[in-house]
Design a protein around this motif. Structure first.
Motif, PDB file in Angstrom:
ATOM      1  N   HIS A 250      44.536  51.136  40.309  1.00 62.91           N
ATOM      2  CA  HIS A 250      44.224  49.772  39.896  1.00 62.91           C
ATOM      3  C   HIS A 250      45.514  48.996  39.634  1.00 62.91           C
ATOM      4  O   HIS A 250      45.662  47.842  40.042  1.00 62.91           O
ATOM      5  CB  HIS A 250      43.327  49.797  38.649  1.00 62.91           C
ATOM      6  CG  HIS A 250      42.911  48.448  38.182  1.00 62.91           C
ATOM      7  ND1 HIS A 250      43.256  47.970  36.944  1.00 62.91           N
ATOM      8  CD2 HIS A 250      42.195  47.466  38.788  1.00 62.91           C
ATOM      9  CE1 HIS A 250      42.763  46.750  36.797  1.00 62.91           C
ATOM     10  NE2 HIS A 250      42.119  46.422  37.905  1.00 62.91           N
ATOM     11  N   THR A 251      46.458  49.640  38.964  1.00 66.90           N
ATOM     12  CA  THR A 251      47.749  49.005  38.676  1.00 66.90           C
ATOM     13  C   THR A 251      48.470  48.645  39.975  1.00 66.90           C
ATOM     14  O   THR A 251      48.997  47.537  40.115  1.00 66.90           O
ATOM     15  CB  THR A 251      48.620  49.935  37.813  1.00 66.90           C
ATOM     16  OG1 THR A 251      47.921  50.212  36.592  1.00 66.90           O
ATOM     17  CG2 THR A 251      49.961  49.299  37.487  1.00 66.90           C
TER      18      THR A 251
ATOM     19  N   LYS B 140      47.657  45.994  31.980  1.00 62.33           N
ATOM     20  CA  LYS B 140      46.245  45.711  32.238  1.00 62.33           C
ATOM     21  C   LYS B 140      45.598  46.719  33.171  1.00 62.33           C
ATOM     22  O   LYS B 140      44.375  46.779  33.272  1.00 62.33           O
ATOM     23  CB  LYS B 140      46.091  44.314  32.848  1.00 62.33           C
ATOM     24  CG  LYS B 140      46.390  43.193  31.898  1.00 62.33           C
ATOM     25  CD  LYS B 140      46.240  41.865  32.612  1.00 62.33           C
ATOM     26  CE  LYS B 140      46.734  40.723  31.759  1.00 62.33           C
ATOM     27  NZ  LYS B 140      46.705  39.444  32.500  1.00 62.33           N
ATOM     28  N   GLY B 141      46.424  47.516  33.856  1.00 62.65           N
ATOM     29  CA  GLY B 141      45.891  48.484  34.814  1.00 62.65           C
ATOM     30  C   GLY B 141      45.052  49.551  34.139  1.00 62.65           C
ATOM     31  O   GLY B 141      45.438  50.098  33.118  1.00 62.65           O
ATOM     32  N   LYS B 142      43.896  49.852  34.740  1.00 58.69           N
ATOM     33  CA  LYS B 142      42.994  50.851  34.175  1.00 58.69           C
ATOM     34  C   LYS B 142      43.375  52.259  34.610  1.00 58.69           C
ATOM     35  O   LYS B 142      43.051  53.237  33.945  1.00 58.69           O
ATOM     36  CB  LYS B 142      41.566  50.538  34.601  1.00 58.69           C
ATOM     37  CG  LYS B 142      41.074  49.217  34.038  1.00 58.69           C
ATOM     38  CD  LYS B 142      39.705  48.868  34.536  1.00 58.69           C
ATOM     39  CE  LYS B 142      39.313  47.509  33.965  1.00 58.69           C
ATOM     40  NZ  LYS B 142      38.205  46.911  34.646  1.00 58.69           N
ATOM     41  N   ASN B 143      44.026  52.357  35.758  1.00 56.06           N
ATOM     42  CA  ASN B 143      44.514  53.629  36.278  1.00 56.06           C
ATOM     43  C   ASN B 143      45.625  53.313  37.273  1.00 56.06           C
ATOM     44  O   ASN B 143      45.838  52.143  37.602  1.00 56.06           O
ATOM     45  CB  ASN B 143      43.372  54.444  36.908  1.00 56.06           C
ATOM     46  CG  ASN B 143      42.689  53.696  38.037  1.00 56.06           C
ATOM     47  OD1 ASN B 143      43.341  53.257  38.984  1.00 56.06           O
ATOM     48  ND2 ASN B 143      41.365  53.560  37.954  1.00 56.06           N
TER      49      ASN B 143
END
Length: 109
Positions: free
Chosen positions: A63-64, A57-60
């Protein structure tokens, strides 16, 4: 058991070969799970699956990491709760409301 490469090597992998770093993470995780007791393996596999879902689900990378840190904080909170007030882990606070049927108004009478 496989040893973790030096930090600089991990950093280079993260920057240049993120898929190689992910493969290392999965391989080392699998090795840990295989070496755990048979009773713990299903729980560890479930935890690993959950971690993989969070990572997906992490965008980058930042974020992760933030999402993984939030998950870890949640687990630590639950662990502290289990140590300090284990009875609260099984308390349920749901409110049960009776099912009410709507009044039927028969207009044909």
């Amino acid at each position: 058991m496989q040893t973790l490469p030096p930090f600089d090597e991990l950093k280079a992998m993260a920057e240049n070969e993120p898929e190689k770093l992910d493969a290392l993470r999965l391989a080392m995780s699998e090795e840990i799970i295989i070496n755990a007791s048979a009773d713990m393996q299903p729980r560890l596999r479930a935890q690993m699956s959950h971690i993989n879902q969070v990572i997906a689900k992490g965008k980058n990378p930042n974020h992760t990491n933030i999402m993984l840190m939030a998950e870890l904080q949640q687990q630590l909170k639950r662990f502290a709760q289990a140590l300090n007030a284990p009875e609260t882990l099984t308390e349920h606070q749901a409110e049960i409301k009776p099912f009410a049927r709507p009044d039927s108004h028969d207009k044909s009478a």
